[in-house]
Design an enzyme around this catalytic site. Structure first.
Site, PDB file in Angstrom:
ATOM      1  N   TYR A 123       3.021  -6.573  -0.633  1.00 17.13           N
ATOM      2  CA  TYR A 123       2.569  -6.733  -2.430  1.00 17.13           C
ATOM      3  C   TYR A 123       1.947  -7.707  -2.657  1.00 17.13           C
ATOM      4  CZ  TYR A 123       5.501  -2.070  -1.624  1.00 17.13           C
ATOM      5  OH  TYR A 123       5.726  -1.260  -1.202  1.00 17.13           O
ATOM      6  N   LYS A 176      -4.358   0.962   1.688  1.00 16.98           N
ATOM      7  CA  LYS A 176      -3.958  -0.757   1.665  1.00 16.98           C
ATOM      8  C   LYS A 176      -5.014  -1.056   3.358  1.00 16.98           C
ATOM      9  CE  LYS A 176       0.337   1.144   0.563  1.00 16.98           C
ATOM     10  NZ  LYS A 176      -0.634   1.501  -0.360  1.00 16.98           N
ATOM     11  N   HIS A 191       1.107  -2.202  -5.855  1.00 19.55           N
ATOM     12  CA  HIS A 191       0.936  -1.241  -4.887  1.00 19.55           C
ATOM     13  C   HIS A 191       0.965  -2.491  -3.853  1.00 19.55           C
ATOM     14  CE1 HIS A 191       1.126   2.504  -6.945  1.00 19.55           C
ATOM     15  NE2 HIS A 191       0.451   1.792  -7.432  1.00 19.55           N
TER      16      HIS A 191
END
Lengths: 309, 480
Positions: free
Chosen positions: A238, A277, A246
């Site tokens: 993070y 991600k 997020h």
């Protein structure tokens, strides 16, 4: 801040796992060391749900190692510490302090209970008065203060409900509510003195963990990590406190010379992209340990994203 | 009252949490929560949990120190919802709003987590930690296990009580609690003059779970069990003694101490590993009934049945070979007249396929740690008690994410063999349900992977491709 830096977090080692029980310690490492770790305990206020969990916090071995390395924490073997304190040879002084502490907490709890009860009773009484006059005499509604006097004068039956509120606490005086404190604070030495600390905090097995350099690198740049199980990596990374952000990366650590299977990159890269991600992987350059300052070798990190051509 | 709120299926799994937030949601301030409860998204569940955390706030505030409580009440913007729920930002942009939001989250977390477990004087359930009381019970328990194995192997004689793990039981309950319906076990067959006769003894995970949820006051004894819980239940005199000095017999332990005493390495008597405890409490919080799986008895019964299955198989294969006499050379499919593809496919099937059977497979090796069944799990049911319950709904093994890898065939086979055959529902017949049957498998086992407190459940099932003959389906034969 200056005083906060002095703080040494007690990391409880229980059967090779690292736990933190003190909420202040938990917030301290969260604030100053970018470690949020994982809450694992059942929330006593609402024990039938899994979304909000409570203390203790379980640290990864890397996190515990980092705290020990930076001098912010020490590792205490919880079982031996407790057994040495709990066995009958426990000195009278610590025991008394501990019992005193518990008694104080029990009294506090009792007081809060009583206040709550008084509040509830007052509320009920108000309600009753609000109801009763509305059926019989609606004019008494607006002024509650007047009602109580009037009530005492007019109705005899509410009166017996008042005295119990004063008698019950007396009755309970010698049966205080029990308390289970979260930490055994006065029982254990609150913070082992610095000379004693290194012995107990010899070090975790994380020094041998291959992913420690990558973890340390990420942490030193202010990234927070959580266990990567949810997204299939070593860590979820993070950009700040997970309360606000997020995860941006899912990270895997490799050895410097390790052959990385192309398929691993593709699978992790795809998975990462699917959960918005990017896949991060890194390794420590060998030989850095000798030259680098306090064991921090050079860590190289790469990011992979699905190109989506 | 508001039916849409109750009908929400996403709220169904945790029953007790849904009831508590829904009842305050009738109040005007929570009208927003009611309005959003219509769309059935995961977001909603969180929303509802957010409503539940407002309970935490009141709860925590009422129990924490007084000044904090007032300080907490004064700050208007703080909501416990901000702990995990709420808008997250992509990255830090250095604004004060962002910093404030983070600070609020942290404060709310502190507020909720600094709660101290309190046991009201009336409903106090006390447990005493006596780790060595049952240490010598070993021999009898083994006998019991052996007898049980015989009972399982042979005919089911009279109803036997489930295996009790008496040696592992370390905490004795003083008095009874609601929890003892599902937890703990009284050790029967004790002499009348034994102390704590008929009391419930808890396993470490049960004790720790109860302590954690605030339902048990765990005490460290300063005296022997004979003095604390005298055999003849001299309750009155006992209580009198307590009034004099309740700390004479022992003193309460903290959560930290409970972890220290009850969490241990695998295989330590009277302890449980942290991973297993985390899985246990996670399941209990979900409302499942969880019991330790009894040790796998070395079943002597399947051994004689082993030849039976092989002969069956031999018989079946011999049947095949006789009908389609497969010569050592020549075409795979014998020339001739064929009216359906089925017989051709049958000739093409050269390799024997695995057909699951109720008997254990040839590898009679016992399961190896960590791939053994650790817990039996039941869905929550009204009738379920710790002594009388149906066969478990799930079998679970607990595995550490770092210390283990994907199970090999030699690890997963004994694990699956340890579970009873559980073919799918009887109504899953016909071609339409082939995939349901395949997905369900013949035996299945759950594996919980624990990564430092984060748990992932996986289901391993034994596929039954061997018994699904797709080519024999009537639809296909009708077409050709």
């Amino acid at each position: 801040m200056a005083t906060a830096v002095e703080r040494r977090v007690r990391i409880s080692r229980v059967a090779g796992r690292y736990l933190v029980f003190d909420i202040d310690d938990v917030l301290y490492i969260r604030r100053h060391h970018c470690i949020c770790a994982v809450l694992t305990g059942t929330m006593p206020q609402n024990p039938t749900q899994n979304l909000f969990l409570s203390l203790p916090v379980e640290l990864q071995a890397e996190e515990a190692q980092l705290l020990v390395d930076t001098g912010a924490g020490y590792i205490a073997d919880e079982l031996t510490d407790h057994m040495s304190r709990l066995s009958t040879t426990m000195d009278e002084c610590t025991r008394k302090a501990y019992l005193q502490h518990i008694k104080q907490q029990r009294r506090n709890a009792q007081r809060v209970f009583e206040e709550e009860k008084a509040k509830v009773q007052a509320m009920h009484q108000n309600k009753r008065k609000a109801n009763k006059p509305s059926s019989s005499t609606p004019s008494t509604e607006p002024a509650p203060a007047a009602v109580t006097e009037e009530d005492n004068l007019l109705f005899d039956n509410p009166k017996p409900t008042l005295p119990p509120s004063t008698t019950i606490p007396k009755e309970k005086e010698f049966s205080l509510p029990g308390v289970t404190p979260t930490t055994s604070y006065p029982l254990l030495p609150i913070s082992t003195t610095p000379p004693a600390a290194p012995a107990s905090s010899a070090s975790t097995d994380a020094a041998t963990l291959s992913s420690y350099p990558l973890y340390k690198y990420l942490n030193s740049r202010g990234y927070y990590t959580t266990p990567g199980l949810r997204f299939g990596g070593d860590y979820s990374v993070y950009p700040g406190d997970p309360f606000r952000y997020h995860a941006h990366y899912l990270a895997n650590s490799y050895r410097w010379d390790e052959e990385v299977a192309m398929l691993d990159l593709v699978t992790s890269g795809r998975l990462g992209t699917a959960v918005k991600k990017s896949f991060l992987f890194g390794a420590e350059k060998p030989g850095g340990q000798q030259s680098g300052v306090d064991g921090a070798g050079e860590v190289r990190v790469f990011c992979i994203e699905w190109a989506g051509m | 009252m508001s039916l849409d709120d109750d009908d929400n299926p996403s709220l169904a799994p945790p029953p007790s949490t849904t009831t508590s937030p829904s009842s305050p949601s009738h109040n005007p301030p929570d009208a927003v929560a009611v309005a959003t409860a219509d769309d059935l998204t995961a977001e909603d569940l969180i929303e509802d949990e957010g409503a539940a955390t407002q309970d935490f706030r009141a709860f925590a505030a009422s129990l924490s120190r007084q000044q904090q409580q007032q300080q907490y009440r004064k700050t208007p913007g703080v909501s416990a919802q901000t702990i995990r729920k709420g808008e997250k930002d992509f990255e830090s942009h250095g604004t004060r709003a962002q910093a404030d939001a983070l600070e609020q989250s942290r404060n709310a977390m502190r507020e909720v987590l600094s709660y101290t477990r309190v046991h009201p004087a009336g409903a106090k359930v006390r447990g005493w930690y006596f780790p060595d009381w049952w240490e010598g019970y070993h021999e009898e328990e083994e006998d019991d296990a052996a007898g049980r194995a015989a009972a399982v192997g042979g005919e089911e004689e009279k109803e036997r009580k489930p295996f009790a793990f008496v040696r592992e039981r370390v905490v004795v309950l003083e008095g009874s609690s609601v929890a003892s319906q599902a937890l703990g076990r009284a050790v029967t067959g004790q002499a009348k003059d034994r102390p704590a006769r008929g009391r419930d003894w808890l396993l470490p995970e049960e004790a720790l779970y109860l302590v954690e949820r605030g339902s048990l006051d765990l005490w460290w004894p300063l005296k022997g069990l004979e003095e604390i819980l005298p055999p003849d239940r001299a309750v009155a005199s006992n209580e009198g003694g307590e009034e004099a000095d309740e700390y004479e017999q022992g003193f309460p332990l903290s959560l930290q101490a409970a972890y220290a005493l009850l969490i241990g390495n695998d295989g330590e008597r009277g302890k449980i590993s942290l991973q297993k405890f985390q899985v246990y409490s996670n399941l209990k919080r979900c409302g499942y009934n969880v019991l330790r799986a009894p040790p796998i008895c070395k079943q002597p019964a399947p051994a004689p049945s082993q030849p039976a299955t092989t002969t069956l198989w031999q018989w079946f294969s011999s049947l095949l070979t006789t009908t389609f006499n497969q010569p050592p050379y020549g075409p795979l499919v014998q020339p001739g007249l064929y009216r359906s593809y089925a017989s051709i496919y049958r000739q093409l099937a050269l390799l024997p396929r695995h057909k699951p059977s109720p008997a254990c497979s040839a590898s009679a090796s016992p399961p190896t740690e960590p791939f053994t069944i650790h817990y039996n799990i039941w869905k929550s049911a009204q009738k379920w008690t710790k002594l009388r319950h149906p066969p478990p709904d799930f079998h679970l093994a607990v595995v550490d994410a770092q210390q283990s890898s994907v199970p090999t065939l030699s690890e997963i086979l004994p694990l699956l063999d340890a579970t009873p055959p559980a073919p799918g529902k009887p109504e899953w017949t016909g071609l339409g349900r082939v995939y349901a049957r395949l997905k369900h498998g013949y035996r299945n086992v759950l594996i919980a992977v624990v990564d430092h407190g984060v748990i992932n459940y996986m289901r391993f099932a034994q596929g039954t491709f061997g018994v699904e003959e797709v080519y024999g389906s009537p639809r296909r034969t009708n077409y050709y």
